[in-house]
Write a protein that holds these residues in place. Structure first.
Motif, PDB file in Angstrom:
ATOM      1  N   GLU A 152       5.476  14.121 -12.860  1.00  0.00           N
ATOM      2  CA  GLU A 152       6.485  14.378 -13.900  1.00  0.00           C
ATOM      3  C   GLU A 152       7.757  14.932 -13.265  1.00  0.00           C
ATOM      4  N   LYS A 153       7.610  15.525 -12.062  1.00  0.00           N
ATOM      5  CA  LYS A 153       8.771  16.182 -11.440  1.00  0.00           C
ATOM      6  C   LYS A 153       9.364  15.382 -10.273  1.00  0.00           C
ATOM      7  N   ILE A 154       8.509  14.660  -9.564  1.00  0.00           N
ATOM      8  CA  ILE A 154       9.015  13.913  -8.402  1.00  0.00           C
ATOM      9  C   ILE A 154       8.555  12.455  -8.493  1.00  0.00           C
ATOM     10  N   THR A 155       9.301  11.610  -7.786  1.00  0.00           N
ATOM     11  CA  THR A 155       8.881  10.205  -7.649  1.00  0.00           C
ATOM     12  C   THR A 155       9.149   9.817  -6.201  1.00  0.00           C
ATOM     13  N   GLY A 156       8.689   8.634  -5.828  1.00  0.00           N
ATOM     14  CA  GLY A 156       8.921   8.215  -4.448  1.00  0.00           C
ATOM     15  C   GLY A 156       8.742   6.735  -4.283  1.00  0.00           C
ATOM     16  N   PHE A 157       9.228   6.235  -3.150  1.00  0.00           N
ATOM     17  CA  PHE A 157       8.934   4.841  -2.814  1.00  0.00           C
ATOM     18  C   PHE A 157       8.343   4.759  -1.421  1.00  0.00           C
ATOM     19  N   ALA A 158       7.676   3.641  -1.185  1.00  0.00           N
ATOM     20  CA  ALA A 158       7.051   3.427   0.122  1.00  0.00           C
ATOM     21  C   ALA A 158       7.240   1.970   0.504  1.00  0.00           C
ATOM     22  N   PHE A 159       7.162   1.709   1.800  1.00  0.00           N
ATOM     23  CA  PHE A 159       7.226   0.320   2.262  1.00  0.00           C
ATOM     24  C   PHE A 159       6.466   0.199   3.567  1.00  0.00           C
ATOM     25  N   GLY A 160       6.063  -1.007   3.889  1.00  0.00           N
ATOM     26  CA  GLY A 160       5.354  -1.220   5.147  1.00  0.00           C
ATOM     27  C   GLY A 160       5.678  -2.595   5.691  1.00  0.00           C
ATOM     28  N   MET A 161       5.994  -2.638   6.990  1.00  0.00           N
ATOM     29  CA  MET A 161       6.327  -3.951   7.577  1.00  0.00           C
ATOM     30  C   MET A 161       5.588  -4.172   8.885  1.00  0.00           C
ATOM     31  N   GLY A 162       5.325  -5.428   9.195  1.00  0.00           N
ATOM     32  CA  GLY A 162       4.668  -5.785  10.442  1.00  0.00           C
ATOM     33  C   GLY A 162       5.707  -5.968  11.530  1.00  0.00           C
ATOM     34  N   VAL A 163       5.521  -5.242  12.639  1.00  0.00           N
ATOM     35  CA  VAL A 163       6.512  -5.300  13.720  1.00  0.00           C
ATOM     36  C   VAL A 163       6.513  -6.687  14.374  1.00  0.00           C
ATOM     37  N   ASP A 200      -4.913 -16.097  15.735  1.00  0.00           N
ATOM     38  CA  ASP A 200      -4.328 -17.446  15.698  1.00  0.00           C
ATOM     39  C   ASP A 200      -2.822 -17.274  15.875  1.00  0.00           C
ATOM     40  N   ALA A 201      -2.047 -18.303  15.551  1.00  0.00           N
ATOM     41  CA  ALA A 201      -0.621 -18.244  15.866  1.00  0.00           C
ATOM     42  C   ALA A 201       0.109 -17.114  15.128  1.00  0.00           C
ATOM     43  N   THR A 202      -0.441 -16.662  13.986  1.00  0.00           N
ATOM     44  CA  THR A 202       0.259 -15.617  13.235  1.00  0.00           C
ATOM     45  C   THR A 202      -0.596 -14.365  13.020  1.00  0.00           C
ATOM     46  N   HIS A 203      -1.852 -14.348  13.528  1.00  0.00           N
ATOM     47  CA  HIS A 203      -2.722 -13.181  13.333  1.00  0.00           C
ATOM     48  C   HIS A 203      -3.215 -12.646  14.669  1.00  0.00           C
ATOM     49  N   SER A 204      -3.381 -11.329  14.707  1.00  0.00           N
ATOM     50  CA  SER A 204      -3.999 -10.703  15.870  1.00  0.00           C
ATOM     51  C   SER A 204      -4.821  -9.532  15.340  1.00  0.00           C
ATOM     52  N   PRO A 205      -6.018  -9.303  15.886  1.00  0.00           N
ATOM     53  CA  PRO A 205      -6.834  -8.205  15.350  1.00  0.00           C
ATOM     54  C   PRO A 205      -6.201  -6.826  15.571  1.00  0.00           C
ATOM     55  N   ILE A 206      -5.290  -6.738  16.524  1.00  0.00           N
ATOM     56  CA  ILE A 206      -4.536  -5.493  16.700  1.00  0.00           C
ATOM     57  C   ILE A 206      -3.069  -5.858  16.567  1.00  0.00           C
ATOM     58  N   PHE A 207      -2.366  -5.152  15.697  1.00  0.00           N
ATOM     59  CA  PHE A 207      -0.929  -5.404  15.598  1.00  0.00           C
ATOM     60  C   PHE A 207      -0.226  -4.101  15.232  1.00  0.00           C
ATOM     61  N   HIS A 208       1.056  -4.189  14.920  1.00  0.00           N
ATOM     62  CA  HIS A 208       1.847  -2.960  14.731  1.00  0.00           C
ATOM     63  C   HIS A 208       2.572  -2.981  13.393  1.00  0.00           C
ATOM     64  N   GLN A 209       2.705  -1.812  12.824  1.00  0.00           N
ATOM     65  CA  GLN A 209       3.448  -1.697  11.561  1.00  0.00           C
ATOM     66  C   GLN A 209       4.432  -0.531  11.641  1.00  0.00           C
ATOM     67  N   VAL A 210       5.448  -0.601  10.782  1.00  0.00           N
ATOM     68  CA  VAL A 210       6.252   0.590  10.523  1.00  0.00           C
ATOM     69  C   VAL A 210       6.174   0.820   9.018  1.00  0.00           C
ATOM     70  N   GLU A 211       5.729   2.008   8.673  1.00  0.00           N
ATOM     71  CA  GLU A 211       5.584   2.411   7.277  1.00  0.00           C
ATOM     72  C   GLU A 211       6.759   3.316   6.943  1.00  0.00           C
ATOM     73  N   GLY A 212       7.133   3.380   5.669  1.00  0.00           N
ATOM     74  CA  GLY A 212       8.168   4.336   5.270  1.00  0.00           C
ATOM     75  C   GLY A 212       7.743   5.042   3.995  1.00  0.00           C
ATOM     76  N   LEU A 213       8.174   6.276   3.853  1.00  0.00           N
ATOM     77  CA  LEU A 213       7.872   7.025   2.629  1.00  0.00           C
ATOM     78  C   LEU A 213       9.036   7.945   2.301  1.00  0.00           C
ATOM     79  N   CYS A 214       9.458   7.890   1.041  1.00  0.00           N
ATOM     80  CA  CYS A 214      10.538   8.769   0.590  1.00  0.00           C
ATOM     81  C   CYS A 214      10.089   9.382  -0.735  1.00  0.00           C
ATOM     82  N   VAL A 215       9.999  10.700  -0.795  1.00  0.00           N
ATOM     83  CA  VAL A 215       9.583  11.379  -2.030  1.00  0.00           C
ATOM     84  C   VAL A 215      10.569  12.507  -2.315  1.00  0.00           C
ATOM     85  N   ASP A 216      11.078  12.530  -3.540  1.00  0.00           N
ATOM     86  CA  ASP A 216      12.053  13.562  -3.903  1.00  0.00           C
ATOM     87  C   ASP A 216      12.199  13.530  -5.423  1.00  0.00           C
ATOM     88  N   THR A 217      13.090  14.357  -5.968  1.00  0.00           N
ATOM     89  CA  THR A 217      13.349  14.259  -7.406  1.00  0.00           C
ATOM     90  C   THR A 217      14.237  13.038  -7.648  1.00  0.00           C
TER      91      THR A 217
END
Ligand code: DAH
Length: 367
Positions: free
Chosen positions: A328-339, A216-233
């Motif tokens: 206990e030693k590392i943590t991280g964040f993640a994100f995901g967006m629709g292109v 529909d106007a805002t959905h498509s069965p195939i679309f694109h994302q950009v994911e991000g991941l950062c893991v460190d102390t």
């Protein structure tokens, strides 16, 4: 030049040699006597060409064992004729002599441009490259383990069902974790990366994803994302906020404000939805932001310890003492967006279908 077809008295090698030497001589002679077109017609003409007439006559009357020797010689003769035709007879004519007006403007061929979606995807990735992130890719046909299980989706989560996910046929005999499906998000590449690589990690994952959604106007069965991941102390939620605030300003202009709303994703805890101040009305409220002043753009959160536990269990299959993803030693964040979503906001596009229509009137606006 209307010679009769020469006679072939017998099919001995010496007779054939003599006959073809004579034919080759008349090719050379006619090459110097005729202009190129007449020469071509004389030898290769479709109906009366001598090569065809002679070869037909000779091959028809030849005993089977002589056909090969004849064939080879006719081929050589044909090559000789073609070589004559390929040799330029005189200097090429000047453009004016050929009736070409060289003062007319040439045909303009517009160079291709990147598709607007790829352009936006590249811009997003570029913002994170400047922060020291690198790019990782993964398969579009994914297993349940990477797409769901390791990301802490419970066994009966609705996303795992066919109304939401396009599954590959005939997988029922496989253990649930190995069943194949079209990835519904780029998050499985987080898991693939962490299994393969110890922290620190800073990656972006651009790519195509698939869902069992009607278009529909805002959905498509195939679309694109950009994911991000950062893991460190010592990675904290304020690192996540600072990083995404910077990214949104880089993509939409430095005036843009961001705000984080509590949300839920199985693979992050806490999770948030990120909103930006409406770029159309500057936050005052308009139709585009449904009069709220804010536009919701992406999901994010701190990597859930259950995800680190799933990664650790996999890594221990090759190294039983592995402990690099100990929460206990590392943590991280993640994100995901629709292109598509980001590109639609960037350019004020109201129908996602324009991206896939191939309509030049739409695409040319991005040239
Ligand atoms: N995978 C989510 C989706 O497709 C998007 C997402 C949300 C990715 C939060 C994340 C995250 O990495 O932390 O809707």
């Amino acid at each position: 030049m209307n010679e009769d077809i020469p006679e072939l008295p017998n099919h001995e090698q010496s007779t054939l040699d003599a006959a073809f030497t004579s034919l080759s001589g008349s090719v050379s002679r006619s090459a110097s006597e005729l202009d190129q077109e007449a020469f071509r017609l004389h030898w290769l003409g479709r109906k009366q060409g001598r090569l065809k007439l002679i070869s037909e006559a000779w091959l028809k009357s030849a005993p089977p064992e002589a056909k090969k020797a004849l064939g080879i010689r006719f081929n050589q003769l044909k090559q000789q004729i073609e070589a004559v035709l390929e040799t330029p007879t005189s200097a090429p004519k000047a453009p004016a002599e050929q009736g070409i007006d060289i003062t007319l403007p040439g045909t303009l061929r517009a160079p291709g441009i990147p598709h607007p979606l790829l352009k936006t995807m590249h811009e997003i990735v570029q913002v994170f490259h400047h922060l020291g992130y690198s790019t990782n890719l993964g398969p579009q046909v994914e297993s349940d383990f990477y797409n769901f299980e390791a990301l802490n989706f419970p066994p009966n989560h609705p996303a795992r069902d066919t109304p939401d996910t396009l599954v590959i046929a005939a997988q029922q005999t496989r253990p649930s974790r190995d069943r194949l499906l079209m990835r519904t998000h780029t998050s499985p590449v987080q898991i693939r990366t962490m299994i393969a690589q110890a922290p620190p990690i800073r990656i972006v994952i651009p790519g195509k994803v698939h869902r069992n959604d009607a278009a529909d106007a805002t959905h498509s069965p195939i679309f694109h994302q950009v994911e991000g991941l950062c893991v460190d102390t010592n990675i904290t939620f304020s690192d996540l906020k600072g990083t995404l605030d910077h990214a949104m300003k880089a993509l939409f202009g430095s005036d843009v404000k961001t705000r984080f709303f509590p949300s839920f994703f199985p693979f992050t805890e806490p999770s948030a939805d990120v909103q930006i101040s409406c770029i159309f009305c500057g936050g005052k409220g308009c139709r585009k932001c449904k009069h709220s002043g804010w536009i919701e753009l992406l999901g994010c959160g701190m990597v859930d310890p259950a995800v680190f536990a799933a990664v650790t269990a996999e890594r221990r299959k090759t190294d039983p003492s592995d402990d690099v993803y100990n929460p206990e030693k590392i943590t991280g964040f993640a994100f995901g967006m629709g292109v598509e979503r980001i590109a639609m906001v960037q350019h004020g596009i109201s129908d996602i279908g324009h991206f896939y229509s191939g309509d030049m009137r739409f695409l040319e606006q991005f040239a």
